[in-house]
Design a protein around this motif. Structure first.
Motif, PDB file in Angstrom:
ATOM      1  N   LEU A 151       1.400   9.485   6.298  1.00  0.00           N
ATOM      2  CA  LEU A 151       0.081   8.904   6.562  1.00  0.00           C
ATOM      3  C   LEU A 151      -0.270   7.990   5.400  1.00  0.00           C
ATOM      4  CD1 LEU A 151      -2.887   8.770   7.714  1.00  0.00           C
ATOM      5  CD2 LEU A 151      -3.309  10.912   6.519  1.00  0.00           C
ATOM      6  N   PHE A 152      -0.688   6.761   5.724  1.00  0.00           N
ATOM      7  CA  PHE A 152      -1.311   5.927   4.703  1.00  0.00           C
ATOM      8  C   PHE A 152      -2.397   5.063   5.319  1.00  0.00           C
ATOM      9  CE2 PHE A 152       1.077   2.006   5.650  1.00  0.00           C
ATOM     10  CZ  PHE A 152       2.338   2.447   6.029  1.00  0.00           C
ATOM     11  N   VAL A 153      -3.323   4.649   4.473  1.00  0.00           N
ATOM     12  CA  VAL A 153      -4.446   3.820   4.922  1.00  0.00           C
ATOM     13  C   VAL A 153      -4.454   2.534   4.107  1.00  0.00           C
ATOM     14  CG1 VAL A 153      -5.795   5.852   5.604  1.00  0.00           C
ATOM     15  CG2 VAL A 153      -6.148   4.858   3.336  1.00  0.00           C
ATOM     16  N   ILE A 154      -4.900   1.463   4.760  1.00  0.00           N
ATOM     17  CA  ILE A 154      -4.948   0.154   4.108  1.00  0.00           C
ATOM     18  C   ILE A 154      -6.266  -0.522   4.482  1.00  0.00           C
ATOM     19  CG2 ILE A 154      -3.973  -2.205   4.124  1.00  0.00           C
ATOM     20  CD1 ILE A 154      -1.215  -0.961   4.455  1.00  0.00           C
ATOM     21  N   ASP A 155      -6.924  -1.119   3.494  1.00  0.00           N
ATOM     22  CA  ASP A 155      -8.016  -2.048   3.778  1.00  0.00           C
ATOM     23  C   ASP A 155      -7.798  -3.261   2.892  1.00  0.00           C
ATOM     24  OD1 ASP A 155     -10.242  -3.542   4.217  1.00  0.00           O
ATOM     25  OD2 ASP A 155     -11.651  -1.873   4.082  1.00  0.00           O
ATOM     26  N   ALA A 156      -7.245  -4.300   3.494  1.00  0.00           N
ATOM     27  CA  ALA A 156      -6.838  -5.486   2.733  1.00  0.00           C
ATOM     28  C   ALA A 156      -7.924  -6.542   2.702  1.00  0.00           C
ATOM     29  CB  ALA A 156      -5.563  -6.070   3.342  1.00  0.00           C
ATOM     30  N   THR A 157      -9.134  -6.225   3.151  1.00  0.00           N
ATOM     31  CA  THR A 157     -10.180  -7.260   3.209  1.00  0.00           C
ATOM     32  C   THR A 157     -10.497  -7.896   1.852  1.00  0.00           C
ATOM     33  OG1 THR A 157     -11.797  -5.471   3.362  1.00  0.00           O
ATOM     34  CG2 THR A 157     -11.226  -6.564   5.387  1.00  0.00           C
ATOM     35  N   TYR A 203     -11.560   3.543  -1.820  1.00  0.00           N
ATOM     36  CA  TYR A 203     -12.630   2.596  -2.177  1.00  0.00           C
ATOM     37  C   TYR A 203     -13.197   2.918  -3.557  1.00  0.00           C
ATOM     38  CZ  TYR A 203     -12.686   1.037   2.717  1.00  0.00           C
ATOM     39  OH  TYR A 203     -12.340   0.534   3.949  1.00  0.00           O
ATOM     40  N   ALA A 204     -13.350   4.207  -3.857  1.00  0.00           N
ATOM     41  CA  ALA A 204     -13.918   4.607  -5.155  1.00  0.00           C
ATOM     42  C   ALA A 204     -13.011   4.160  -6.300  1.00  0.00           C
ATOM     43  CB  ALA A 204     -14.121   6.114  -5.200  1.00  0.00           C
ATOM     44  N   ALA A 205     -11.704   4.057  -6.006  1.00  0.00           N
ATOM     45  CA  ALA A 205     -10.740   3.644  -7.032  1.00  0.00           C
ATOM     46  C   ALA A 205     -10.438   2.142  -6.939  1.00  0.00           C
ATOM     47  CB  ALA A 205      -9.457   4.456  -6.892  1.00  0.00           C
ATOM     48  N   ALA A 242     -10.945   9.568   6.770  1.00  0.00           N
ATOM     49  CA  ALA A 242     -12.206   9.121   6.155  1.00  0.00           C
ATOM     50  C   ALA A 242     -12.221   9.468   4.666  1.00  0.00           C
ATOM     51  CB  ALA A 242     -13.397   9.762   6.874  1.00  0.00           C
ATOM     52  N   ASP A 243     -11.736  10.655   4.324  1.00  0.00           N
ATOM     53  CA  ASP A 243     -11.685  11.067   2.909  1.00  0.00           C
ATOM     54  C   ASP A 243     -10.720  10.193   2.114  1.00  0.00           C
ATOM     55  OD1 ASP A 243     -13.508  13.053   3.383  1.00  0.00           O
ATOM     56  OD2 ASP A 243     -12.038  14.686   3.447  1.00  0.00           O
ATOM     57  N   HIS A 286      -8.109  17.636  12.736  1.00  0.00           N
ATOM     58  CA  HIS A 286      -9.190  16.969  11.990  1.00  0.00           C
ATOM     59  C   HIS A 286      -8.679  15.749  11.226  1.00  0.00           C
ATOM     60  CE1 HIS A 286     -11.590  20.348  13.160  1.00  0.00           C
ATOM     61  NE2 HIS A 286     -10.763  21.181  12.562  1.00  0.00           N
ATOM     62  N   ILE A 287      -7.712  15.073  11.813  1.00  0.00           N
ATOM     63  CA  ILE A 287      -7.078  13.942  11.120  1.00  0.00           C
ATOM     64  C   ILE A 287      -8.102  12.862  10.751  1.00  0.00           C
ATOM     65  CG2 ILE A 287      -6.426  12.671  13.242  1.00  0.00           C
ATOM     66  CD1 ILE A 287      -4.015  13.011  10.348  1.00  0.00           C
TER      67      ILE A 287
END
Ligand code: NI
Length: 190
Positions: free
Chosen positions: A58-64, A40-42, A33-34, A27-28
């Motif tokens: 594991l890491f996620v990035i949204d640099a927009t 985003y909330a932070a 998504a979580d 369920h990665i």
């Protein structure tokens, strides 16, 4: 689902995180998504699994949010699984960094400008890519998290000493923050 973000002082932020296997995490995509929802909330641009209490690579990035300054960051939303930095090159440059686990602290950190990295995305597709500028900067910061390192480790001994009390206060929860956090040294019942 949003996770609370683990604050400075928790041992999970100091562990070198292990790689993961597809079979261990069927369920990665839900987890990813979580993590984005939490980030985003932070109002963060990157979030690593240890920061939500999960010791895994594991890491996620949204640099927009930075894409006004750097057009190549347009649509820079990526998931990095089992990342391994292969090479860091170029001149060191300073940028005023912050971290969701260390609220209210911002310091200039020097890092090399270019990074070559191997990783898998959330579909377990392998990538080997080179990034520069702000993209490299955010990757290096998040990569440090899965290696058990924090940006404050890179400061001069003097800056570290000046920050000591503040970091101690953060671990106790004595900091004002807009998102949900878990403080390792908070008194019970607060
Ligand atoms: Ni961080």
């Amino acid at each position: 689902m949003k996770f609370p973000i683990i604050a400075y002082g928790d041992p999970v932020l100091r562990k070198k995180a292990p790689s993961i296997e597809p079979a261990e995490y069927p369920h990665i995509k839900e987890l990813v998504a979580d993590m984005f929802e939490t980030m985003y909330a932070a109002r963060g641009v990157g979030l690593a699994a240890p920061q939500v209490g999960l010791s895994m690579r594991l890491f996620v990035i949204d640099a927009t949010p930075f894409d006004d300054d750097e057009p190549e960051l347009k649509d820079f939303k990526k998931v990095f699984i089992n990342a391994c930095i292969l090479e860091e090159t170029g001149e060191e440059w300073a940028f005023n960094e912050g971290c969701l686990s260390i609220p209210d602290v911002r310091e200039d950190v020097n890092r090399k400008s270019t990074v070559k990295i191997s990783y898998y995305d959330e579909n377990w597709k392998h990538h080997e890519e080179t990034f520069s500028g702000m993209a490299a900067r955010i990757i290096q910061h998040e990569y440090d998290h899965i290696e058990g390192k924090l940006f404050t480790d890179k400061l001069s001994p003097l800056r570290k000493r000046l920050l000591e009390k503040k970091l101690n206060d953060i671990s106790k929860g004595a900091v004002s923050v807009e998102y949900k956090m878990k403080f390792p040294a908070a008194k019970k019942g607060r």
